[in-house]
Design an enzyme around this catalytic site. Structure first.
Site, PDB file in Angstrom:
ATOM      1  N   THR A 346       0.825  -1.216   0.000  1.00 18.89           N
ATOM      2  CA  THR A 346       0.000   0.000   0.000  1.00 18.89           C
ATOM      3  C   THR A 346       0.864   1.272   0.000  1.00 18.89           C
ATOM      4  O   THR A 346       2.083   1.195   0.108  1.00 18.89           O
ATOM      5  CB  THR A 346      -0.915   0.005   1.237  1.00 18.89           C
ATOM      6  OG1 THR A 346      -0.120  -0.307   2.381  1.00 18.89           O
ATOM      7  CG2 THR A 346      -2.012  -1.006   1.108  1.00 18.89           C
ATOM      8  N   ASP A 347       0.201   2.421  -0.094  1.00 17.86           N
ATOM      9  CA  ASP A 347       0.933   3.695  -0.160  1.00 17.86           C
ATOM     10  C   ASP A 347       0.992   4.380   1.199  1.00 17.86           C
ATOM     11  O   ASP A 347       1.121   5.600   1.273  1.00 17.86           O
ATOM     12  CB  ASP A 347       0.245   4.643  -1.147  1.00 17.86           C
ATOM     13  CG  ASP A 347      -0.037   3.978  -2.466  1.00 17.86           C
ATOM     14  OD1 ASP A 347       0.920   3.520  -3.084  1.00 17.86           O
ATOM     15  OD2 ASP A 347      -1.219   3.897  -2.864  1.00 17.86           O
ATOM     16  N   SER A 372       1.478   8.583   5.100  1.00 17.23           N
ATOM     17  CA  SER A 372       0.775   8.546   3.829  1.00 17.23           C
ATOM     18  C   SER A 372       1.773   8.977   2.777  1.00 17.23           C
ATOM     19  O   SER A 372       2.287  10.087   2.837  1.00 17.23           O
ATOM     20  CB  SER A 372      -0.410   9.502   3.877  1.00 17.23           C
ATOM     21  OG  SER A 372      -0.951   9.622   2.598  1.00 17.23           O
ATOM     22  N   ARG A 373       2.086   8.075   1.841  1.00 19.81           N
ATOM     23  CA  ARG A 373       3.228   8.363   0.962  1.00 19.81           C
ATOM     24  C   ARG A 373       2.907   9.243  -0.235  1.00 19.81           C
ATOM     25  O   ARG A 373       3.766   9.925  -0.721  1.00 19.81           O
ATOM     26  CB  ARG A 373       3.862   7.050   0.489  1.00 19.81           C
ATOM     27  CG  ARG A 373       4.612   6.414   1.615  1.00 19.81           C
ATOM     28  CD  ARG A 373       5.430   5.227   1.204  1.00 19.81           C
ATOM     29  NE  ARG A 373       5.601   4.418   2.391  1.00 19.81           N
ATOM     30  CZ  ARG A 373       4.927   3.323   2.675  1.00 19.81           C
ATOM     31  NH1 ARG A 373       4.038   2.868   1.819  1.00 19.81           N
ATOM     32  NH2 ARG A 373       5.119   2.675   3.794  1.00 19.81           N
ATOM     33  N   VAL A 374       1.695   9.222  -0.732  1.00 21.92           N
ATOM     34  CA  VAL A 374       1.418  10.076  -1.887  1.00 21.92           C
ATOM     35  C   VAL A 374       0.410  11.183  -1.586  1.00 21.92           C
ATOM     36  O   VAL A 374       0.344  12.177  -2.289  1.00 21.92           O
ATOM     37  CB  VAL A 374       0.922   9.264  -3.112  1.00 21.92           C
ATOM     38  CG1 VAL A 374       2.036   8.434  -3.678  1.00 21.92           C
ATOM     39  CG2 VAL A 374      -0.260   8.412  -2.759  1.00 21.92           C
TER      40      VAL A 374
END
Ligand code: ATP
Ligand code: MG
Length: 527
Positions: A346-347, A372-374
């Site tokens: 997941t991101d 939360s990466r994006v």
């Protein structure tokens, strides 16, 4: 024998030969593919069948009494079939038939507002949904060239998520935590927050108690989003095969809208149960077990599913499918096999802590372990005014709090940081079913960052915070409107918000002082 006789005999033989040839041609045996097989073994949720030549993987198989199964293991001698129905009466020797159809589900607008099982059959007591189209449950994920960057935020309405762990449309954000830590609650709030926009919601319950699903469906109705939500549910009593296909079915139902340019929010509750169902099937069908007895391809099974969640480019309509997969941890062990797999697929992840839950810090999100990466790139510009400060104050506070527990005498500066941190935590708390709009969230956060709650006794912070939010919404409608449209907060907006907040606090100062001097037992306890 005379010549004449020999000639007649020859003619007769020739005629007989021709007749024989004709007969043989008419009766020539053509090899036909047998579409009927026989059950050789029935186990819990699976069956093995002989005689289904050329059956395809994931092809639907029909059992006596119209019960369904899906071809799963294609061995040369036998076909392993997972049952999609509870067929108690099934026994060895029963006849089964191929359907020639790979497992698919009905899709379309008619499913909105409905509760269906993993093959699209209604379980809400109404007639079958009037759909015209079907999609296979397994579909290839869009390729790189078909995708567009994640640019639009998916507001959850939760202050702590939208400010510190923002999610973008098309992102996959894992929600993980132990049992009963509020995992479903976060996803439900995120769905409720879509009530005033066009985002379609799909809630997928895998192997859950049906009473819990019924309660959730009631909540969806009470908060006005049932009509734009599809619920796909299998219960813990359903065969593992049906539980296994549930998230794929829900994904295809969501993809129908994504491929038509719509935005979809899909909740998968939860993938731990999905992994268990897959493990059960694999062991029954004698696939070789790997780590923790899960089959070796469990990673692939989950990544193939979650890859389908994306933001499509404009040529393909610009639709998006955001997925919130949920996974349950045991004793906070996030490095167990399935959670680590999912964290890497997941991101980002929202981690829920049972300790915070016990202390009443709800939602029990542990900010330090969540990421939360994006989504950060999609966050509305107005949050920039508060998010950086908030993150710093909160992480410093968490370190200090652990340190302060030893009873050390604290310097003035440290004491102040602790007091501020406690108020940050107080302001980030949020009741269930109360998702907030962006201006409401910002009103509270701006007041807090500006130190307006610093002098307020901690147990009054949440009541005052609510008053501040409402006052800002009432008194500054233009500012709120500009924020909603995605504009940044300028100095003037900030000043106006702070003035309104200050006047609310001043108006209540006397009441606070009076209560402080009076009986403490009637006020809510601080944590
Ligand atoms: P399970 O492991 O059983 O699936 P879960 O982690 O999904 O549990 P929930 O069912 O969402 O947890 O929540 C557990 C309980 O906590 C519920 O009774 C819910 O009402 C309550 N709860 C969750 N979040 C909040 C909140 N923000 N405020 C108040 N109560 C909450
Ligand atoms: Mg739950």
């Amino acid at each position: 024998m005379g010549d004449e006789e020999t000639g007649r005999l020859g003619g007769l033989l020739e005629a007989t030969f021709e007749a024989l040839q004709r007969t043989m041609q008419e009766y020539r045996v053509k090899p036909v593919v047998e579409a009927v097989g026989r059950v050789t073994f029935v186990g819990h949720g699976i069956a093995r069948v002989r005689g289904l030549a050329d059956v395809r993987a994931r092809e639907v198989i029909r059992f006596p009494g119209n019960a369904l199964g899906m071809a799963f293991n294609l061995d040369p001698e036998e076909v392993g079939i997972v049952l999609l129905d509870r067929n108690e009466g099934l026994s060895s020797g029963a006849e089964v038939r191929r359907t020639g159809r790979v497992l698919d589900v009905p899709v379309g607008e008619a499913l909105l507002g409905r509760v269906v099982d993993a093959v699209g059959r209604p379980i809400d007591g109404d007639a079958p949904p009037n759909t015209r189209r079907r999609l296979p449950i397994e579909r290839p994920a869009p390729g790189i060239m078909d995708r567009a960057p994640v640019t639009v935020p998916l507001q959850t309405g939760l202050k702590v998520v939208d400010a510190l762990i923002p999610i973008g449309r098309g992102q996959r954000e894992l929600i993980l935590g132990d049992r009963q830590t509020g995992k479903t609650a976060i996803a439900l709030d995120a769905m409720i927050n879509q009530r005033n926009n066009k985002v379609i919601c799909v809630y997928c319950a895998i192997g859950q108690r049906m009473s819990a699903v019924a309660k959730l469906v009631d909540d969806l109705a009470n908060y006005g989003i049932r009509k734009k939500t599809i619920v796909v549910a299998t219960s813990e009593e359903d065969p593992p095969g049906l539980q296994f296909v549930t998230p794929y079915a829900a994904m295809s139902m969501g993809e129908y809208f994504r491929d038509r340019g719509r935005d979809v929010l899909l909740v998968l509750d939860d993938l731990t149960r999905h992994a268990w169902a897959y493990r059960e099937l694999s062991l029954l069908l004698r696939r070789p077990p790997g780590r923790e007895a899960f089959p070796g391809d469990i990673f692939y099974i989950h990544s193939r599913l979650l890859e389908r969640s994306t933001h499509l480019n404009d040529k393909l309509g610009g639709g998006s499918l955001t997925t919130l997969p949920i996974v349950e941890t045991e004793a906070q062990n996030i490095s167990a096999y399935i959670p680590t797999n999912l964290i890497s697929i997941t991101d980002g992840q929202i981690y829920l802590s049972p300790d915070l839950f016990r202390k009443g810090v709800l939602p029990a999100i542990e900010v330090g372990r969540s990421v939360s990466r994006v989504g950060g790139k999609t966050q509305l510009t107005a949050y920039r005014a508060v998010a950086g400060d908030l993150k710093l104050t909160y992480s410093q506070f968490q370190e200090l709090e652990a340190f302060a527990r030893f009873g050390t005498r604290l310097e003035e500066h440290t004491r102040k940081s602790l007091e501020r941190g406690r108020r940050v935590r107080e302001v980030l708390k949020q009741a269930l079913y109360e998702p907030l709009t962006v201006p409401q969230q910002l009103a509270a956060l701006v007041a807090m960052i500006h130190g307006l709650f610093d002098e307020v006794p901690i147990h009054y912070v949440s009541a005052l915070e609510a008053m501040v939010r409402n006052a800002v919404a009432e008194e500054l409608p233009e500012v709120c409107e500009r924020i909603e449209l995605g504009r940044a907060l300028d100095e003037n907006d900030r000043r106006l918000m702070i003035e309104v907040a200050q006047s609310v606090i001043d108006a209540n100062r006397e009441m606070l002082l009076r209560n402080e001097a009076g009986d403490h037992r009637s006020v809510p306890p601080s944590i």
